[in-house]
Design a protein around this motif. Structure first.
Motif, short mmCIF file in Angstrom:
data_model
loop_
_atom_site.label_atom_id
_atom_site.label_comp_id
_atom_site.label_asym_id
_atom_site.label_seq_id
_atom_site.Cartn_x
_atom_site.Cartn_y
_atom_site.Cartn_z
N PHE A 1 41.31 23.81 30.78
CA PHE A 1 41.47 24.67 31.95
C PHE A 1 40.33 25.68 32.03
CE2 PHE A 1 45.51 23.19 30.36
CZ PHE A 1 46.18 22.75 31.49
N ASP B 1 50.36 25.31 31.57
CA ASP B 1 49.30 24.48 32.13
C ASP B 1 48.58 25.19 33.27
OD1 ASP B 1 51.31 24.50 33.96
OD2 ASP B 1 51.50 22.33 34.16
N GLU B 2 48.51 26.53 33.19
CA GLU B 2 47.81 27.26 34.24
C GLU B 2 47.36 28.63 33.78
OE1 GLU B 2 50.33 28.09 37.57
OE2 GLU B 2 51.95 28.90 36.34
N SER C 1 47.39 32.39 34.80
CA SER C 1 48.17 33.25 35.67
C SER C 1 47.72 34.70 35.52
CB SER C 1 49.66 33.12 35.36
OG SER C 1 50.11 31.80 35.53
#
Length: 258
Positions: free
Chosen positions: A134, A173-174, A176
């Motif tokens: 990511f 999975d991000e 933020s």
């Protein structure tokens, strides 16, 4: 409930991200050996307990010495009978700039099991995790555990009522963000005594845990430690309060009102 216990505990203790790096004090406000214990109350019932620790680490990342941060969360009482949670989280952070190098979690919630890992490559602006790679918005991105300790060491000496602080974090999975607004100063009655505190109101995302109109308030000691001692938030059904149970091996004296 998946991820909810860590999020409820640590969102009380974290801040959201800016494009530039955030300033922090010249040295960490915590030290190796510090142990903080909290309880989460659902109404008048203690639903869970959490413990947050700092340890010296033998591991080096990119040749740099690290602290090991550990968080344990578990349901208790009646909640433990109906939905048992035993969660454990580790984060290895740079001793100088407090950025994370490596994060791992071991989740046991009811019949659900999961183990995730993430390697933070700050200068390359990316996180290599179990779920994939990511891109991050800057060279200062955290997991929720390291975010808590970094936030405590932020330089907030010039903050006025209404000012915001922001910080980026990686979860699942991000990438933020959390945002926290400085509200003012209050004296809070705790198990450790009456303590001078700084009051903040972090932003929260509505969803499975929080309502759209939920308000979250956080009280942090107004001293060198910046230890969270109390938090309150409304959730979908009822409200949750976090209260400190004990604080050992703090670096500075608590701002206790005599």
């Amino acid at each position: 409930m998946r991820r909810s216990l860590l999020f409820v505990i640590v969102v009380f203790l974290s801040f959201k991200g800016l494009a530039q790096e955030l300033p922090f004090v010249k040295e960490p406000v915590f030290q190796a050996g510090e142990v903080l214990k909290y309880k989460l109350k659902y109404g008048f019932i203690t639903a869970a307990e959490g413990q947050i620790r700092v340890q010296e680490s033998d591991l080096k990342f990119d040749g740099k010495p690290t602290y090991k941060l550990l968080v344990d969360g578990a349901t208790s009482g009646t909640f433990d009978i109906f939905y048992k949670i035993r969660d454990h989280y580790d984060s290895f952070i740079d001793k100088d700039n407090l950025k994370p190098y490596f994060y791992q979690e071991n989740i046991r919630e009811g019949g659900y099991r999961r183990q995730d890992k993430a390697r933070f490559q700050q200068e390359e602006k990316k996180v290599v995790a179990t779920q994939g790679t990511f891109k991050t918005p800057n060279t200062q991105t955290f997991d929720l555990v390291s975010a808590y300790y970094f936030a405590r060491s932020l330089d907030i000496s010039k903050m006025k009522s209404g000012d915001f602080v922001k910080l980026n974090y990686f979860l699942g999975d991000e990438i933020s963000q959390l945002e926290i607004q400085f509200v003012g100063r209050e004296v809070v009655k705790t198990k450790l005594g009456k303590i001078k505190c700084l009051k903040f109101s972090p932003s929260i995302k509505p969803g499975r845990v929080f309502r759209k109109d939920s308000k979250l308030y956080l009280w942090i000691t107004d001293d060198g430690n910046r230890v969270p001692v109390k938090a309150q938030v409304e959730i979908i059904v009822g409200s949750v309060t976090m209260e400190i149970k004990s604080a050992d091996r703090l670096k500075y004296p608590l701002a206790i009102v005599q």
